[in-house]
Enzyme design. Structure first.
Site, PDB file in Angstrom:
ATOM      1  CG  LEU A 100      -4.595   3.416  10.485  1.00 42.91           C
ATOM      2  CD1 LEU A 100      -3.991   3.077  11.844  1.00 42.91           C
ATOM      3  CD2 LEU A 100      -5.467   2.257   9.983  1.00 42.91           C
ATOM      4  CG  ASP A 131      -5.263   8.050  -4.641  1.00 49.19           C
ATOM      5  OD1 ASP A 131      -5.218   6.812  -4.520  1.00 49.19           O
ATOM      6  OD2 ASP A 131      -6.273   8.661  -4.997  1.00 49.19           O
TER       7      ASP A 131
END
Length: 208
Positions: A100, A131
């Site tokens: 988030l 990632d």
């Protein structure tokens, strides 16, 4: 880990077909599957009851794949984000790791939901931070850490990546999981056993 966009001409349900092929080939020895994608590949990954063991959306992708809320609403309202993630758990996804942005991340499973936050870092580049969050989660998971500590390492990895230039990937030594606060925000929820309802994918001609 199945991640990123698909090559031109690939079917949007390619990740679902790969998941089926792996599970059929290895049976009970099949590795767990994590998916981090967006757009048609993300939506296609949930077809044929081939839900992954771990799905890693950001707020925009969580909104896209569930149709619940907007990116801003999900980042600002963790309860709404948990509700969205639980619709994916109900569809057979084993766990949802939702990043988030500056608001940290959520981990949602059938056993509960946890939120992780940490003090702001000086962001030099956010490219690849998501990632790195997935990488941190998986490193902790493979090491046998419990879910809340996997989430802790995910946020520590993402924050470290954001503080480094360009697309630099942080090492474990460059992360600070001790700065991450994790709290449980929801308890267990009853969901169907997806493993007993998985269907075989449609047969299709494949050019190799």
């Amino acid at each position: 880990v199945l991640a990123g966009s698909l090559p031109p001409g690939a079917s949007p349900d390619l990740y679902a077909l790969v998941a089926h092929a792996v599970r059929q080939h290895f049976g009970e020895r099949a590795p767990r599957i994590a998916i981090d994608s967006s757009g048609p590949p993300l939506l296609g990954a949930l077809l044929h009851n081939a839900a992954p063991d771990l799905l890693k959306p950001n707020a925009e992708e969580l909104s896209e794949v569930t149709g619940i809320g907007t990116e801003d609403e999900l980042e600002q309202d963790p309860d709404l984000a948990v509700s969205a993630a639980r619709t994916l758990i109900a569809r057979g996804v084993g766990a949802v790791l939702a990043t988030l942005g500056s608001k940290g991340a959520l981990l949602v499973t059938a056993d509960g939901a946890w939120q992780a936050t940490r003090p702001p870092v000086e962001a030099r580049s956010t490219v690849g931070a998501g990632d790195s969050s997935l990488a941190g989660f998986l490193l902790a998971d493979v090491a046998g850490a419990p879910p809340r500590d996997c989430l802790r390492q995910a946020v520590a990895h993402g924050a470290a990546a954001a503080s480094l230039p360009g697309t630099t990937v942080p090492s474990l030594a460059q992360t600070d999981p001790g700065a991450v606060t994790v709290k449980e925000i929801a308890g267990p929820v009853a969901v169907p056993d997806a493993s007993s309802t998985r269907e075989h994918p449609p047969r299709r001609k494949t050019n190799v």
